[in-house]
Design a protein around this motif. Structure first.
Motif, PDB file in Angstrom:
ATOM      1  N   MET A  22      -5.711  -4.019  -8.513  1.00  0.00           N
ATOM      2  CA  MET A  22      -5.198  -2.729  -8.051  1.00  0.00           C
ATOM      3  C   MET A  22      -6.325  -1.930  -7.398  1.00  0.00           C
ATOM      4  O   MET A  22      -7.444  -1.882  -7.907  1.00  0.00           O
ATOM      5  CB  MET A  22      -4.638  -1.951  -9.255  1.00  0.00           C
ATOM      6  CG  MET A  22      -4.207  -0.535  -8.941  1.00  0.00           C
ATOM      7  SD  MET A  22      -3.142   0.133 -10.238  1.00  0.00           S
ATOM      8  CE  MET A  22      -4.281   0.268 -11.602  1.00  0.00           C
ATOM      9  N   ILE A  23      -5.987  -1.309  -6.260  1.00  0.00           N
ATOM     10  CA  ILE A  23      -6.950  -0.433  -5.583  1.00  0.00           C
ATOM     11  C   ILE A  23      -6.429   0.999  -5.665  1.00  0.00           C
ATOM     12  O   ILE A  23      -5.283   1.275  -5.297  1.00  0.00           O
ATOM     13  CB  ILE A  23      -7.117  -0.847  -4.102  1.00  0.00           C
ATOM     14  CG1 ILE A  23      -7.964  -2.109  -3.987  1.00  0.00           C
ATOM     15  CG2 ILE A  23      -7.730   0.273  -3.270  1.00  0.00           C
ATOM     16  CD1 ILE A  23      -9.453  -1.922  -4.232  1.00  0.00           C
ATOM     17  N   LEU A  24      -7.262   1.878  -6.170  1.00  0.00           N
ATOM     18  CA  LEU A  24      -6.908   3.296  -6.237  1.00  0.00           C
ATOM     19  C   LEU A  24      -7.867   4.052  -5.317  1.00  0.00           C
ATOM     20  O   LEU A  24      -9.085   3.984  -5.502  1.00  0.00           O
ATOM     21  CB  LEU A  24      -7.044   3.824  -7.670  1.00  0.00           C
ATOM     22  CG  LEU A  24      -6.155   3.131  -8.712  1.00  0.00           C
ATOM     23  CD1 LEU A  24      -6.464   3.666 -10.113  1.00  0.00           C
ATOM     24  CD2 LEU A  24      -4.679   3.341  -8.403  1.00  0.00           C
ATOM     25  N   ALA A  25      -7.304   4.710  -4.311  1.00  0.00           N
ATOM     26  CA  ALA A  25      -8.160   5.390  -3.334  1.00  0.00           C
ATOM     27  C   ALA A  25      -7.796   6.864  -3.252  1.00  0.00           C
ATOM     28  O   ALA A  25      -6.619   7.220  -3.131  1.00  0.00           O
ATOM     29  CB  ALA A  25      -8.007   4.722  -1.974  1.00  0.00           C
ATOM     30  N   THR A  44      -4.666  13.806  -7.915  1.00  0.00           N
ATOM     31  CA  THR A  44      -5.865  13.183  -8.497  1.00  0.00           C
ATOM     32  C   THR A  44      -5.689  12.977  -9.996  1.00  0.00           C
ATOM     33  O   THR A  44      -6.175  11.986 -10.554  1.00  0.00           O
ATOM     34  CB  THR A  44      -7.110  14.038  -8.188  1.00  0.00           C
ATOM     35  OG1 THR A  44      -7.214  14.165  -6.773  1.00  0.00           O
ATOM     36  CG2 THR A  44      -8.373  13.403  -8.713  1.00  0.00           C
ATOM     37  N   THR A  45      -4.958  13.903 -10.623  1.00  0.00           N
ATOM     38  CA  THR A  45      -4.681  13.741 -12.065  1.00  0.00           C
ATOM     39  C   THR A  45      -3.908  12.441 -12.285  1.00  0.00           C
ATOM     40  O   THR A  45      -4.230  11.646 -13.172  1.00  0.00           O
ATOM     41  CB  THR A  45      -3.853  14.942 -12.574  1.00  0.00           C
ATOM     42  OG1 THR A  45      -4.614  16.123 -12.376  1.00  0.00           O
ATOM     43  CG2 THR A  45      -3.514  14.801 -14.045  1.00  0.00           C
ATOM     44  N   MET A  68      -2.838   5.161  -2.675  1.00  0.00           N
ATOM     45  CA  MET A  68      -3.830   5.980  -1.989  1.00  0.00           C
ATOM     46  C   MET A  68      -3.359   7.420  -1.829  1.00  0.00           C
ATOM     47  O   MET A  68      -2.212   7.673  -1.454  1.00  0.00           O
ATOM     48  CB  MET A  68      -4.100   5.389  -0.604  1.00  0.00           C
ATOM     49  CG  MET A  68      -5.079   6.207   0.219  1.00  0.00           C
ATOM     50  SD  MET A  68      -5.128   5.653   1.911  1.00  0.00           S
ATOM     51  CE  MET A  68      -5.923   4.096   1.685  1.00  0.00           C
ATOM     52  N   ILE A  69      -4.266   8.343  -2.116  1.00  0.00           N
ATOM     53  CA  ILE A  69      -3.982   9.753  -1.852  1.00  0.00           C
ATOM     54  C   ILE A  69      -4.520  10.071  -0.464  1.00  0.00           C
ATOM     55  O   ILE A  69      -5.663   9.722  -0.150  1.00  0.00           O
ATOM     56  CB  ILE A  69      -4.704  10.658  -2.874  1.00  0.00           C
ATOM     57  CG1 ILE A  69      -4.145  10.456  -4.277  1.00  0.00           C
ATOM     58  CG2 ILE A  69      -4.603  12.118  -2.459  1.00  0.00           C
ATOM     59  CD1 ILE A  69      -4.924  11.195  -5.356  1.00  0.00           C
ATOM     60  N   LEU A 105       0.863  -1.175   0.000  1.00  0.00           N
ATOM     61  CA  LEU A 105       0.000   0.000   0.000  1.00  0.00           C
ATOM     62  C   LEU A 105       0.905   1.232   0.000  1.00  0.00           C
ATOM     63  O   LEU A 105       1.716   1.407   0.917  1.00  0.00           O
ATOM     64  CB  LEU A 105      -0.911   0.027   1.235  1.00  0.00           C
ATOM     65  CG  LEU A 105      -1.705   1.315   1.431  1.00  0.00           C
ATOM     66  CD1 LEU A 105      -2.681   1.556   0.283  1.00  0.00           C
ATOM     67  CD2 LEU A 105      -2.489   1.295   2.748  1.00  0.00           C
ATOM     68  N   VAL A 106       0.801   2.010  -1.023  1.00  0.00           N
ATOM     69  CA  VAL A 106       1.644   3.202  -1.138  1.00  0.00           C
ATOM     70  C   VAL A 106       0.766   4.447  -1.023  1.00  0.00           C
ATOM     71  O   VAL A 106      -0.302   4.515  -1.630  1.00  0.00           O
ATOM     72  CB  VAL A 106       2.395   3.195  -2.493  1.00  0.00           C
ATOM     73  CG1 VAL A 106       2.997   4.558  -2.790  1.00  0.00           C
ATOM     74  CG2 VAL A 106       3.474   2.130  -2.474  1.00  0.00           C
ATOM     75  N   ILE A 107       1.231   5.371  -0.201  1.00  0.00           N
ATOM     76  CA  ILE A 107       0.480   6.620  -0.034  1.00  0.00           C
ATOM     77  C   ILE A 107       1.119   7.701  -0.896  1.00  0.00           C
ATOM     78  O   ILE A 107       2.345   7.800  -0.988  1.00  0.00           O
ATOM     79  CB  ILE A 107       0.438   7.027   1.452  1.00  0.00           C
ATOM     80  CG1 ILE A 107      -0.642   6.198   2.172  1.00  0.00           C
ATOM     81  CG2 ILE A 107       0.172   8.525   1.618  1.00  0.00           C
ATOM     82  CD1 ILE A 107      -0.801   6.482   3.638  1.00  0.00           C
ATOM     83  N   LEU A 108       0.247   8.490  -1.523  1.00  0.00           N
ATOM     84  CA  LEU A 108       0.700   9.599  -2.357  1.00  0.00           C
ATOM     85  C   LEU A 108       0.209  10.878  -1.702  1.00  0.00           C
ATOM     86  O   LEU A 108      -0.991  11.048  -1.478  1.00  0.00           O
ATOM     87  CB  LEU A 108       0.082   9.439  -3.747  1.00  0.00           C
ATOM     88  CG  LEU A 108       0.564  10.347  -4.858  1.00  0.00           C
ATOM     89  CD1 LEU A 108       2.023  10.080  -5.195  1.00  0.00           C
ATOM     90  CD2 LEU A 108      -0.297  10.128  -6.103  1.00  0.00           C
TER      91      LEU A 108
END
Lengths: 350, 233
Positions: free
Chosen positions: B163-166, B46-47, B198-199, B34-37
């Motif tokens: 893949m999970i994009l949050a 978000t782009t 994840m952002i 899980l990587v946080i952005l």
């Protein structure tokens, strides 16, 4: 499909209102159409009942059957054709219980005359078959009708529906019956079609011409005058329906743009969303139209026989089909909007 | 394997008004990570997420998932990929208001080709797993914010995505609910060997990430920074 039904179920009130408006529009279209058909029947049903394509009539009478008199030219006409059916016309007034009633008497032979819906066709000179509408005046089989200002009477042997000419009920009598009336004359010779190409020969006879069934119908002044405005109203009602439906579905689609965007973002295909709108449009239209048809049929059973109102299956099918087409047209804007929705607008972005 | 982003660029507008939001982003997220952005508002987070999710076109660079460079495939195939291989979790739950909790999940399953019966069984399992077994027939308008977001998370997992994009999935939740939701996302990614990106701005959640990237001026910075460093500095 599931998506469409779940939404309809959840937002019952909103969609019931849309259905109600559609029902009212469909009802209005059907009512005016039935009225137009009823009025048309009152003008031309007598001609349609003969089921003939061509008519030999007098020249210079504005193609009016009641003014036409070809008695003098019959010898010349008979030299050209032997297939025609002579139609005698005589407009008379009968003494009815409450008022005097104008009737167009005719004696067309049984080959093209309509079948009696009640009773039988006249066989003797003092018998008469009347338009069914006159039952509204209290006439029954076995009753006697009397010509106004005359001693001539006829006994009613039967009734048949939809035999009218220019808002006047028609009556069938025998040749002998016609002779008992004043001012009877051969108004026309009816032909199934111009099979032998005799129109030129007929037109060469002085004061006589051959015209089509449509010319005869359109020459009835009240026919065109009534049908044109009513048909215009029907066309406008369809246009109004398309605009109203279009506005409703477009506003509803805009309201749920965000939801649709999310559904697209998580992988719902455009086709599925388009299908959802189409299912909703078809269901709402069908419910509205079926309801209006139900009400129309109920109304048809209580409407007085004297009212010009004619309802038939083909009219129902045509109106239902047209409403579905109009609803589909109305939904096109929404469908375009759905395809153009950008999921990014729904989820937001920097 | 996992998610690999190489030299990704994105510009908006042309000529004098051209704005380059992403100037060459390189990110790698391995399976089970899980990587946080993070990054300032307007930095292009978000782009970036939208490009990875196939919702926005890129100007240049490559994005691959488990070795497949998927962004150049046809729109229809990309939509299908979003349905089956990518799970989206948004800031707000974005549940469909006229669908019951269980239907929110079964609809996604059926869209991906699952039978109604199997979709129902799987949806029930997932919802029971997060303690919403008693809310299957409820509509979203009677759920709390936390319950809604948990349903949204399970909707994202319904088709077992790779893949999970949050995008800030805990922004609308209180601290306790945010922790619960983060644990749920992290645990699922670990157990299902998926890729998670994840952002979030919430520093309390940084501890759940395996790595943290900072997006700044169109580039990724701090990618080497250890999560403990971030938490304790």
């Amino acid at each position: 499909m599931k998506l469409a039904l779940k939404e309809l179920k959840f937002y019952k009130f909103k969609y019931v209102l849309v259905t109600l408006i559609l029902f009212l529009l469909a009802f209005l279209v059907l009512f005016i159409s039935a009225l137009a058909q009823g009025l048309a029947k009152e003008n031309i049903s007598g001609i349609e009942a003969w089921n003939q394509e061509q008519f030999i009539i007098s020249e210079g009478v504005d193609d009016s059957l009641t003014q036409s008199d070809i008695s003098e030219q019959m010898d010349q006409i008979e030299e050209v054709t032997i297939e025609g059916h002579n139609i005698e016309f005589s407009r008379n007034t009968i003494d009815a219980t409450n008022s005097n009633i104008d009737i167009v008497f005719t004696n067309t032979d049984e080959n093209i005359a309509p079948v009696a819906d009640e009773g039988r066709f006249p066989e003797t000179s003092d018998e008469i078959l009347l338009n069914y509408k006159l039952t509204g005046e209290g006439y029954e089989v076995g009753d006697t009708v009397k010509i106004k200002d005359s001693d001539t009477t006829f006994e009613i042997t039967g009734f048949t529906e939809d035999i009218m000419y220019s808002h006047t009920s028609m009556a069938y009598v025998t040749d002998g019956g016609m002779d008992r009336l004043d001012s009877s004359s051969i108004a026309a010779v009816a032909l199934p079609e111009d099979t032998n190409g005799i129109s030129e020969e007929i037109n060469n006879i002085e004061d006589v011409k051959m015209v089509s069934n449509d010319v005869i119908k359109n020459a009835i002044p009240s026919y065109q005058a009534e049908q044109q405005p009513l048909n215009l109203m029907i066309v406008f009602l369809f246009i109004i329906s398309a605009i109203v439906l279009s506005a409703f579905f477009y506003v509803i689609t805009i309201q749920k743009s965000s939801q649709l965007g999310i559904l697209k973002a998580i992988g719902t295909k455009n086709g599925e969303l388009v299908k959802t709108i189409l299912v909703q449009v078809i269901l709402i239209t069908l419910v509205g139209v079926v309801l209006s048809i139900g009400i129309m049929f109920t109304l048809n059973t209580v409407i007085p026989v004297s009212m010009p109102f004619y309802l038939n299956t083909s009219l129902m099918m045509t109106v239902s089909g047209l409403f579905l087409a109009v609803a589909f047209l109305g939904a096109i804007l929404s469908l375009v909007r759905i395809v153009k929705i950008d999921p990014l607008d729904a989820i937001g972005g920097e | 394997m996992g998610l690999k982003i190489n030299n990704l660029t994105k510009s908006f507008g042309t000529g004098d008004i051209e704005t380059q939001v992403l100037k060459g982003v390189d990110i790698e997220v391995k399976e089970g990570e899980l990587v946080i952005l993070k990054g300032a508002s307007g930095s292009g987070k978000t782009t970036l997420l939208s490009i990875i999710g196939g919702l926005l076109g890129r100007s240049g660079g490559e994005v691959s998932l488990n070795g497949e460079n998927y962004l150049d495939i046809k729109e229809k195939a990309l939509t299908s990929m979003r349905l089956k291989e990518i799970g989206f979790i948004f800031q707000s739950s974005h549940l469909i208001p006229y669908m019951k909790v269980i239907d929110q999940l079964t609809f996604i399953g059926e869209q991906a080709g699952m039978s109604s019966k199997n979709a129902k069984i799987r949806a029930e399992e997932l919802l029971k797993e997060i303690g919403l077994g008693h809310r299957l027939k409820a509509y979203p308008n009677v759920l709390s914010g936390g319950e809604k977001q948990r349903v949204a998370i399970m909707r994202a997992w319904m088709n077992e995505p790779k893949m999970i994009l949050a995008d800030e999935p805990t922004a609308s939740l209180d601290a306790q609910r945010a922790t619960e939701v983060m644990e749920m996302i992290r645990d699922n990614i670990k157990v299902k060997h998926a890729v998670g990106l994840m952002i979030t701005h919430d520093e309390r959640l940084f501890g759940y990430a395996d790595r943290i990237y900072t997006l700044d001026d169109g580039y990724v910075a701090d990618e080497k920074m250890d999560k403990k460093e971030l938490i304790y500095n």
